[in-house]
Each structure stands twice: as structure tokens, then as C-alpha cells.
Design a protein around this motif. Structure first.
Motif, PDB file in Angstrom:
ATOM      1  N   UNK A   1      45.428  69.612  48.787  1.00 47.41           N
ATOM      2  CA  UNK A   1      45.288  71.056  49.019  1.00 47.41           C
ATOM      3  C   UNK A   1      44.289  71.561  48.103  1.00 47.41           C
ATOM      4  N   UNK A   2      44.028  71.004  46.775  1.00 50.66           N
ATOM      5  CA  UNK A   2      43.039  71.381  46.071  1.00 50.66           C
ATOM      6  C   UNK A   2      41.754  70.944  46.478  1.00 50.66           C
ATOM      7  N   UNK A   3      41.419  69.989  47.379  1.00 51.96           N
ATOM      8  CA  UNK A   3      40.410  69.942  48.145  1.00 51.96           C
ATOM      9  C   UNK A   3      39.928  70.707  49.324  1.00 51.96           C
ATOM     10  N   UNK A   4      41.025  71.160  49.710  1.00 51.02           N
ATOM     11  CA  UNK A   4      40.696  71.870  51.187  1.00 51.02           C
ATOM     12  C   UNK A   4      40.791  73.258  51.010  1.00 51.02           C
ATOM     13  N   UNK A   5      41.391  73.866  49.826  1.00 51.67           N
ATOM     14  CA  UNK A   5      41.434  75.068  49.563  1.00 51.67           C
ATOM     15  C   UNK A   5      40.207  76.034  49.708  1.00 51.67           C
ATOM     16  N   UNK A   6      39.033  75.540  49.067  1.00 50.97           N
ATOM     17  CA  UNK A   6      37.991  76.513  49.235  1.00 50.97           C
ATOM     18  C   UNK A   6      37.532  76.479  50.504  1.00 50.97           C
ATOM     19  N   UNK A   7      37.711  75.912  51.272  1.00 53.02           N
ATOM     20  CA  UNK A   7      37.127  75.853  52.819  1.00 53.02           C
ATOM     21  C   UNK A   7      37.947  76.781  53.588  1.00 53.02           C
ATOM     22  N   UNK A   8      38.940  77.209  53.033  1.00 53.28           N
ATOM     23  CA  UNK A   8      39.785  78.523  53.812  1.00 53.28           C
ATOM     24  C   UNK A   8      38.808  79.750  53.520  1.00 53.28           C
ATOM     25  N   UNK A   9      38.465  79.974  52.211  1.00 58.02           N
ATOM     26  CA  UNK A   9      37.963  81.199  52.048  1.00 58.02           C
ATOM     27  C   UNK A   9      36.623  81.241  52.631  1.00 58.02           C
ATOM     28  N   UNK A  10      35.707  79.894  52.454  1.00 58.48           N
ATOM     29  CA  UNK A  10      34.343  79.851  53.198  1.00 58.48           C
ATOM     30  C   UNK A  10      34.710  80.195  54.644  1.00 58.48           C
ATOM     31  N   UNK A  11      35.556  79.569  55.310  1.00 58.42           N
ATOM     32  CA  UNK A  11      35.779  79.845  56.820  1.00 58.42           C
ATOM     33  C   UNK A  11      35.890  81.348  56.734  1.00 58.42           C
ATOM     34  N   UNK A  12      36.942  82.004  56.190  1.00 52.67           N
ATOM     35  CA  UNK A  12      37.196  83.501  56.469  1.00 52.67           C
ATOM     36  C   UNK A  12      35.934  84.205  56.162  1.00 52.67           C
ATOM     37  N   UNK A  13      35.285  83.789  55.373  1.00 52.00           N
ATOM     38  CA  UNK A  13      33.825  84.564  54.809  1.00 52.00           C
ATOM     39  C   UNK A  13      32.949  84.426  56.198  1.00 52.00           C
ATOM     40  N   UNK A  14      32.765  83.342  56.696  1.00 51.60           N
ATOM     41  CA  UNK A  14      31.640  83.095  57.699  1.00 51.60           C
ATOM     42  C   UNK A  14      32.106  83.573  59.130  1.00 51.60           C
ATOM     43  N   UNK A  15      33.458  83.592  59.305  1.00 56.96           N
ATOM     44  CA  UNK A  15      33.682  83.832  60.781  1.00 56.96           C
ATOM     45  C   UNK A  15      33.551  85.167  61.055  1.00 56.96           C
TER      46      UNK A  15
END
Lengths: 369, 400, 212
Positions: free
Chosen positions: A89-103
Motif C-alpha cells: 500500500x505504501x508503494x501504490x498510494x501516490x498513484x491514487x493521488x496522481x490518477x485523481x489529479x490527471x483524470x
């Protein structure tokens, strides 16, 4: 040759190309430059110079090389994961933020459609609702980061950010109900096209900020809270809980969070512009040139499109600048004050806005039809 | 709002969380450690843990001469070093019963007030930064830079000033200092006005600081509060008026007093004190008399070099002062000055030799940090930082 | 004699010099205390304008309570609490209290001589809560214990520090034994509810740590 044209006419390929151009070309570039410009603008406010040391030999470029320097530093930094942290989870957490920002960028138009070619990646008919539904997933970024860090400060930050982001998404949506009512649809292209209309015979553009000023203020505030920017950056505490939910992140993962935040700034600026400031509309610029009080300045189509893109970029950059300026001007709310502001002040205002808009529209229809 | 903080949470079988605002923390001025037990975000219990900067000032002072202690005093309250210098030297002069020339006294007042302004600027700037207004912090630091340059003109250093001597000062105010002082004070006032315009009426700032960390007047007195903390609760106690020292009884200034005793009052009291200090400096500059900057008492002042090299008495006096230190008559003296934080007292005990038997610093912020747990319990985690910032804890002074 | 016993004197004991001048009239506060407590006041002086009294260790709490509560004294502000080590002299220590009144414009210094074996005085923490931390510091620096103080843990010194540094027989340059690194895991052991007084990895400081 026909193969290339066939490919270009394929809507999927067009969407991919648009993604490449808009997201990689504009958004990532602006987001990255914004990290530097934040430091430069903040130093301008604070009476100092800001970063200007990174150099290639003698050329300093007034600090622009800091972008490269930061990137190189982040890549080479040791990727530390705390001892008892949840590694996946530590590894994938930043990508939720990135995804939400870019979508967000899936639906933002950058210029008026030419024929059937739209300058937006996709124009779903549920438009903004899709975006807000997906950006809700951005909450996971902060929460999972905080939880998986095995650090009490991070958990405090994650808790705060959950409550804050969830609450302010509600106000985000509610403040836009007025806009949707005025425009009669949630489709993005319709809303932007409606803002191309004028009052009083082609003089004052019908931008969202004039038709729904209260909604604009609330939307802007709620977007600040969503992005966890000052004055709403209690989850990122800084002086209280140090860095809040991304406390234990370093190196490239931390850069991912930072980038997500700055892309979110650009994205929210774009949303504000699209909803309230006419998107790509330049006042008095129609499809065939400038037209005001009957005087027409004819312009070829590609100049018009280029002007629209330019206008869009300028407006987005202006709002990014505004967001950054606000950060360095006002102090920070305490967490319970954020909640109080939201639920006790913004919610009634949003509902009042809806009510007034509805009444106004009904009255307008009733007496002017 | 007050009552809501003490509501008991629903019993989900949860347990309170202990966090440590540990020694390394951006908002623990210097190094302090607080162990807090939290219930959600409300602080239930709190314990302060200090001692990270204890350097043994008193032990050093007992092993060195009276003059050699003065550089150590710089490092006590290191944002207002001259006030420490002045305080210590006043206590020793009380032991010696030497008379300091009036020009030296006025110079000491001017430099003390400059130090007080730097102290308050740092404290308020840091308070503002911790609440989130980082711009204000940098503007106040910019103002503080002007003052450090003034201090550097006179003493040669920004922080390690080591400027006062027993019986006077190390040197007179240099030529051109008074003009520079005038210009810089104007710039300080400008920066002050700008900073205040940005936050003083800002609803967010007021909400963060108002009604936070209230300590009633009686409780504050029991805790031994002095200085701006006590004045914020409404007691007009200022050593410059209550037990005047140097030439403060000839200068006119007012004592700002708060009402409630919360963080906002302390912030405002300090802001107003900066302006009053500027007023004192201007008045003192007007009244600055000509004269010597040091009394020529041979017990404490080394003779001129001409005499040292040409007469045996001069040589012996010089030698004795340097090697054995000035020797006050046996006795004890306590002298308190109004430091940036409150009553900075020096208690010096002498047995007639050149080394003090005891040189005690009474640190003003000792009492404040001891009272922090009491002030903070019941507030939120986010309130620890404004409360602790309003105290102006200076590590060097707290732990010597 | 009452004057000399309160003042710190030069190391060489000067015998009573020729015809000492008559002792001046003691200041009003000292007179008040002498009236109230008679022979508990061991000595007084007013050197350099600082009024000072020495009182006996037994029953000192009553004296302080009187000083705080009596409206003629009204010492509501406890300024300082420290100790001085006069090593070759007996009594060896003197605990020094500085008091100030906000209503009546006077200050007072109170000294309590304490001898070297089992140095102990009463704690005045119930009268002035400010004394809490001052007494902790005085205890760790000099080894003087304060009877009635609930939490006499070291304040400025780290746990593992041996000795009382401000005593005159503690050499300035003494090296302390190295404290071993404490294992990190212990810190997260929340077996029971948090006890604010006793941190899990801090050994309780007992009061036997007096003779160095």
C-alpha cells in the motif's frame, strides 16, 4: 499515406494523441514548472530571490535548472520504506493521488470544436459528474499513504485529510448544482459553449462567474480544500504534524505526491476556468473573428483556435498563480475550523445558492418566455 | 466551543494514542519534547521534557572569572543577547558598588531595547509561521536583519555580542551609529506595519490564536509568570517600571497589557512592546549625554595601554584583572532586568576571589514551559504549536 | 552575629575585628518575621539593598505560608529557587528562595542552610506551583531532596547521568559513562494505558541517589 490518415481519423488514436499532447505536453509541463514557480513567486512575495543556484557551467537560467536538479535528486535518493509499513500500500498510494489529479483532464476543452473534431479528450454526456466521481478516489491516496506509513503523525494527517476531502467534495458538487441548473446540462462542451453567449447584445460575456458568483467562490474554496492547499492544509500540517500523510515518503515517491499536488492545482484551475471563466472563450471572439458593436475583425480559423488555446493557457496559469499567492498570504485553519467552515457555513450557502438560482430561473422563464 | 472539547467519546473500545512532539520537530523552538496522550485530536495528558540544550552555564561560571562569564551570557537568550549581557553585568556591578557613567547607561538602554525588538520579532514571526503565514515570518526576519546590522556595528557580532563590561561597555557607540539607527528603525516599522496588515485582522489568524492557551491571572502568578505572559493576563508588571534600573525611570513609554491571557493577547502585547521599544530608543537617543563609556575604576577596568606598559601599578592591575579576574567584596547580589521574556534575574555570590561562588540565571521561560501542559490540556493537537510559540521559549535560556 | 551568619564570608575566617559598629535596625520585613517566628530566623542582612533572611529548615513551610498569605508580605510571585554550595563551610548548602510581591513593592531573599549529610528541605510546591520545576532542577544539580515533591525526576540532565554536577566536589571536566543505546522496540510497547509520570524506558529515579 492513406493509412496515416485513416489512423488519424480513428477516434481512439485521436484520443491517444490528445492525451499525449494535453496531458504530457501541457499538464505535466505546467505542473512541473509550477513547482519551480511556486518557489519563485513565494520568494517574490517574501522579498527574496528564490532558487537560482542550479547551473550548467556558468549558465544559471534564473533557477529553471532546479527542475532538472530536483528530478535528478529525487531519482537518486534512497527509497526508504519504514520498518513496519505495509509495503504494497505504501508503494501504490501516490498513484491514487496522481490518477485523481490527471483524470480531470479527460473532459477539459482547450479550444472550440472545429467541425466534429473536439479539442478535448472525450466529451461524455455526464461530463463533470464523471470527473467528480473519479476524483473522489483521490482521497485514497492520502489515506493509504498515512495508514501504511506506520507513523502516528501520518495517521493524524490521513484522518484529517479523509474528513476534509470527503466533506469538501460534497460542497464542491453542491456549489456546482447552480451552474448545472443555469446551463441545463452537465456536459462540458455545452457549458463552455453557453459561456460564449452575451448579454445586452454582444457586450458582456455570459461567463459563469457573472451568472453564478457565489458558486464560483464556494467552488474555489472547496477546490483549495480538496487539494489540501493553504489555508486548508491541516492534513499536511507542516508545523504540527510535520508533513502529515506523506511524512515517510522520500525520493521518487515523494515526488509523485508533490507532482500530484501540482497537477491537481493545474487541474482545478482548469476546472474553474472551464466552469466559470468561459474555458477557451475569448471575449468577443467568434468563429470568424472579433466582433463587437457590429465591427468585425475577420481572422482565419487557425488563428482563432490558437487564440483560444492561448486564452485557455493564460487563464489557467492565472488561477494557478492565484492559488499559490493565497498559500503564501493566509495562515492555516485548524482542523475543526475547517469542518465548521464547511458544514456550518458552506453547506447553507450552497443550498441557498441552489434555491436562489432555481427561483430566479423559474421567475425568468415565467415572465420572459 | 469550550464545552465541546470535553465531551466524552463514544465507547468503541478505542484507546488513547500517545504521540511525542519529539525533540526534532519544526515547531519546537530549539529542542523540547512533549509527550501527549490524545483522544482523537484532543489532548488529554501532556508532559514536557527538556534538557536537550543544557550546557552547564552555572558550572562554567563558577570556574572562570567574572569578566569571562560575559561571553557565556550571550548564549543564554540568544535572540536578545545584549539583555543578558546587561543583566549579568548589573548584578556584578551591584556587588562591586561601581557607578556606571550615564552615557554608558543610555547606550545600554538603547542596545537592550534593540535586543528586545529582535526577540519579539522572532517570537511573533515564528508564531505566525507556525500558524501558516510564512510570509509574515520572513518580513519580520527582514526587519530583524536591519537590527542585527545595527548590533554588528556596535558590538562586532550579531549574536555573540559580549559587549558590556563591569562598570561600563566594551566600546562606545560608533560614529554614524545614530543616523543608521534612525534609518533602520523606520524600515523596521515599515516591515512591522506590513506584517500586521497581513495577519492582525485576518479571521483565520485570530481564530487560531484567540481563546487558546488561556491561563488565568491567579494561576499565572502562581506559576511565577513575569514579562509579556503576565502582562497578557492583565497585570501591568514591568520591571522597567516596577524596579527601574539603568535610566528607564527617565524615559517615557507605556506598558501594553492584555485582557484575557490567550495566545492572541500575548501576540498583541509583544507587537505593541516592539513599538514601545522603538519609542524608548528614540527618546534615549534624544537624551543621550556625552561622556565616558566606562567607569575608570581600577578594580574592574583595565588601565590604558600607555600606563600598562609604562608604570608598574598599571601592569599589576592589568595582570590581576586578566589572570585572576576582578575581585568583588564578599557578598551576594540579585539583579533582575526585564528580558524579552520576562524577569531575567542574575544571582551572584562572591567570596572575595576572582571566581564567583555561584552565578545563577533565573530563566523566565522556565516557568512558562512548566505551565505548557496545563495550558494545553483540553485543546487540540493543532493548538500545541500556537501555544508553545506564544511562550517564546528560548532553549539557551531555558536550559542554560 | 546575626548579620554574619547569613552573609557568605571570605574563606579565611577573620576573627571579630576591632569594635564592630552597632548593627543597624533590621528592615521592616525582617522585623515582622522575627516577631512572628522568633528564633526560627537565624540571620538577616540587607546587603546591596536586597533584604535577606536565613531561616531554620524545620518549620520552613510555615514561614513561607506566612510570607505568601499575610497581607503585609503578600509574596505571590516566586521568582527563583536555587542552592549554593559553600563546600568547606558547614552547613554546606544553602537553598535560596527569591520572592516578590506584586501588590506591596518589596522583594525578599530567604535562605535555608542545609548540612551535607541527608540534605533535605520541605517542598513549597503547594504554595507556589512554580517551585515544581525549580525544585527538580535543584535536586538533580545538588542532590538536595525536597520532601513532599511528587515527581523529583531529573529535569535538565539525562537519565543515566551520575552525580550532582553543581556541587563543588564534582570536577568540571569529569567524563560521564556512556549510556548504551536503548533499543527502539521498547518505545512502542503500549501494554498498559499511558502513564504520564513514568515513561516506559526511563528508570524511576530513587531518592537514594544522594551521596555521590
Amino acid at each position: 499515406m492513406t493509412l496515416v490518415i485513416d489512423l488519424l481519423l480513428n477516434p481512439t488514436i485521436q484520443a491517444i494523441l490528445k492525451i499525449l499532447v494535453i496531458v504530457l505536453g501541457f499538464v505535466m509541463l505546467t505542473g512541473t514548472v509550477l513547482t519551480l514557480m511556486e518557489r519563485k513567486w513565494s520568494s517574490a512575495v517574501q522579498d527574496r530571490i528564490g532558487p537560482n543556484r542550479a547551473n550548467l557551467g556558468r549558465w544559471r537560467g534564473r533557477g529553471t535548472l532546479h527542475l532538472a536538479a530536483d528530478a535528478v535528486k529525487s531519482i537518486f535518493k534512497e527509497d526508504t520504506i519504514p520498518q513496519d509499513a505495509d509495503r504494497l500500500i505504501f508503494a501504490i498510494a501516490p498513484f491514487f493521488s496522481l490518477f485523481a489529479a490527471m483524470v480531470v483532464w479527460a473532459i477539459i476543452p482547450v479550444a472550440a470544436p472545429i467541425g466534429s473534431f473536439r479539442f478535448q479528450i472525450t466529451d461524455v454526456n455526464i461530463g463533470f459528474l464523471l470527473v467528480f466521481a473519479v476524483t473522489s478516489l483521490g482521497v485514497y491516496g492520502a489515506v493509504l499513504a498515512g495508514w501504511s506509513s506506520n507513523n502516528k503523525y501520518a495517521i493524524l494527517g490521513a484522518t484529517r485529510s479523509t474528513a476534509q476531502m470527503l466533506s469538501y467534495e460534497i460542497f464542491l458538487g453542491l456549489s456546482l448544482v447552480g451552474v448545472f441548473m443555469v446551463n441545463g446540462s452537465v456536459t462540458v462542451s455545452t457549458i463552455v459553449a453557453n459561456q460564449g453567449q452575451y448579454w445586452f447584445g454582444d457586450v458582456i460575456p455570459k461567463w459563469g462567474v457573472f451568472t453564478q458568483p457565489l458558486a464560483f467562490l464556494m467552488f474555489f474554496t472547496a477546490m483549495l480544500a480538496e487539494m489540501k492547499r493553504l489555508p486548508f492544509d491541516a492534513p499536511e500540517g507542516e508545523s504540527e504534524i510535520i508533513a502529515g500523510y506523506f511524512l515517510e515518503y522520500s525520493g521518487m515517491r515523494w515526488s509523485a505526491f508533490m507532482l500530484a499536488e501540482y497537477i491537481a492545482i493545474v487541474g482545478s484551475a482548469a476546472l474553474t476556468v472551464t466552469l466559470f471563466f468561459g474555458g477557451y472563450q475569448v471575449p468577443w471572439l467568434h468563429g470568424d473573428g472579433f466582433e463587437l458593436f457590429g465591427y468585425l475583425l475577420p481572422l482565419p480559423l487557425f488563428i482563432v483556435t490558437a487564440l483560444q488555446i492561448l486564452a485557455f493557457v493564460v487563464k489557467v496559469v492565472f488561477f494557478c498563480w492565484l492559488v499559490i499567492l493565497i498559500r503564501w498570504t493566509v495562515p492555516r485553519f485548524r482542523f475543526d475550523q475547517i469542518m465548521e467552515l464547511g458544514w456550518k457555513k458552506m453547506l447553507p450557502l450552497a443550498l441557498a445558492n441552489m434555491l436562489i438560482t432555481a427561483v430566479w430561473l423559474l421567475a425568468w422563464d415565467h415572465w420572459h418566455l | 466551543m469550550e464545552s465541546q472539547r470535553h465531551l466524552k467519546p463514544l465507547d468503541f473500545g478505542s484507546e488513547p494514542m500517545t504521540i511525542e512532539l519529539g525533540p526534532q520537530h519544526p515547531a519546537m523552538h530549539g529542542i523540547t519534547r512533549f509527550r501527549c496522550q490524545l483522544d482523537g485530536e484532543v489532548i488529554e495528558k501532556m508532559e514536557a521534557d527538556i534538557g536537550y540544550l543544557h550546557r552547564g552555564f552555572e558550572k562554567e561560571a563558577e570556574n572562570t572569572t567574572y569578566i569571562n562569564v560575559i561571553p557565556y551570557t550571550d548564549r543564554l537568550n540568544y535572540v536578545s543577547p545584549l539583555i543578558n549581557n546587561v543583566g549579568y553585568v548589573l548584578a556584578v556591578e551591584k556587588l562591586f558598588q561601581v557607578e556606571v557613567p550615564r552615557r554608558a547607561q543610555y547606550a545600554r538602554v538603547i542596545m537592550s531595547e534593540i535586543s528586545r525588538i529582535t526577540d519579539h520579532l522572532t517570537c511573533n514571526g515564528a508564531s505566525a509561521m507556525e500558524v501558516g503565514a510564512m510570509t509574515v515570518f520572513l518580513w519580520f526576519i527582514k526587519a530583524r536583519e536591519h537590527l542585527w546590522e545595527l548590533v554588528e556595528e556596535v558590538t562586532g557580532a550579531r549574536l555573540t555580542t559580549n559587549w558590556t563590561r563591569i562598570g561600563g561597555n566594551a566600546n562606545d557607540l560608533p560614529y554614524g551609529f545614530l543616523t543608521m539607527l534612525d534609518e533602520r528603525l523606520v524600515k523596521v516599522e515599515e516591515a512591522l506595519n506590513e506584517g500586521e496588515a497581513l495577519i492582525l485582522r485576518n479571521k483565520i489568524f485570530i481564530d487560531r490564536l484567540k481563546d487558546i492557551g488561556i491561563l488565568s491571572r491567579e494561576r499565572a502568578i502562581e506559576h511565577g509568570f513575569t514579562g509579556p505572559m503576565l502582562r497578557a493576563t492583565g497585570v501591568p508588571y514591568d520591571l522597567r517600571r516596577a524596579d527601574p534600573y539603568l535610566v528607564y525611570d527617565e524615559l517615557d513609554f507605556e506598558i501594553p497589557v492584555g485582557t484575557v491571557g490567550d495566545c492572541f493577547d500575548r501576540f498583541l502585547v509583544r507587537q505593541e512592546e516592539i513599538r514601545q521599544s522603538i519609542r524608548i530608543i528614540r527618546h534615549a537617543v534624544e537624551k543621550l549625554p556625552p561622556g565616558d563609556f566606562h567607569c575608570r575604576d581600577r578594580r574592574v577596568w583595565m588601565p590604558d595601554k600607555y600606563e600598562v606598559f609604562n608604570s608598574i601599578e598599571g601592569l599589576i592591575d592589568h595582570f590581576k584583572i586578566v589572570m585572576e579576574g576582578p575581585k568583588p567584596p564578599p557578598g551576594e547580589a540579585y539583579h533582575a532586568v526585564e528580558g524579552g521574556n520576562g524577569e531575567l534575574g542574575f544571582y551572584v555570590v562572591s567570596d572575595g576571589s576572582g571566581h564567583p561562588v555561584k552565578c545563577r540565571v533565573r530563566p523566565p521561560c522556565f516557568n512558562y514551559v512548566a505551565a505548557v501542559p496545563e495550558m494545553t490540556v483540553g485543546h487540540y493537537v493543532a493548538d500545541i504549536v500556537p501555544i508553545f510559540g506564544s511562550i517564546n521559549m528560548i532553549g539557551g535560556e531555558l536550559e542554560r | 552575629m546575626s548579620e554574619d551568619s547569613a552573609k557568605p564570608s571570605a574563606p579565611e575566617t577573620a576573627p571579630d575585628a576591632p569594635a564592630a559598629p552597632p548593627a543597624p535596625e533590621p528592615p521592616p520585613l525582617t522585623r515582622l518575621l522575627q516577631e512572628q517566628f522568633g528564633e526560627r530566623v537565624l540571620g538577616h542582612h540587607a546587603q546591596h539593598g536586597d533584604e535577606t533572611v536565613s531561616i531554620r529548615r524545620e518549620g520552613m513551610r510555615d514561614v513561607f505560608a506566612f510570607l505568601k498569605r499575610d497581607p503585609r508580605c503578600a509574596f505571590d510571585l516566586m521568582i527563583d529557587l536555587t542552592a549554593v554550595d559553600y563546600l568547606p563551610r558547614t552547613p554546606r548548602f544553602e537553598v535560596v528562595y527569591h520572592l516578590k510581591s506584586l501588590t506591596v513593592p518589596h522583594r525578599l531573599r530567604v535562605k535555608v542552610p542545609v548540612e551535607a549529610q541527608a540534605p533535605e528541605v520541605d517542598s513549597i510546591r503547594e504554595l507556589w506551583i512554580a517551585a515544581d520545576w525549580y525544585e527538580r532542577e535543584c535536586h538533580e544539580m545538588y542532590g538536595i531532596s525536597f520532601k513532599g515533591h511528587p515527581n523529583l525526576k531529573p529535569l535538565l540532565l539525562y537519565d543515566g547521568f551520575e552525580g550532582h554536577p553543581l556541587r563543588k566536589d564534582y570536577p568540571k571536566g569529569r567524563q560521564q559513562p556512556l549510556v548504551p543505546m536503548r533499543p527502539v522496540k521498547e518505545r512502542y510497547d503500549y501494554g498498559e494505558r499511558f502513564q504520564p509520570v513514568e515513561h516506559p524506558h526511563t528508570p524511576a529515579v530513587t531518592l537514594e541517589r544522594q551521596e555521590s
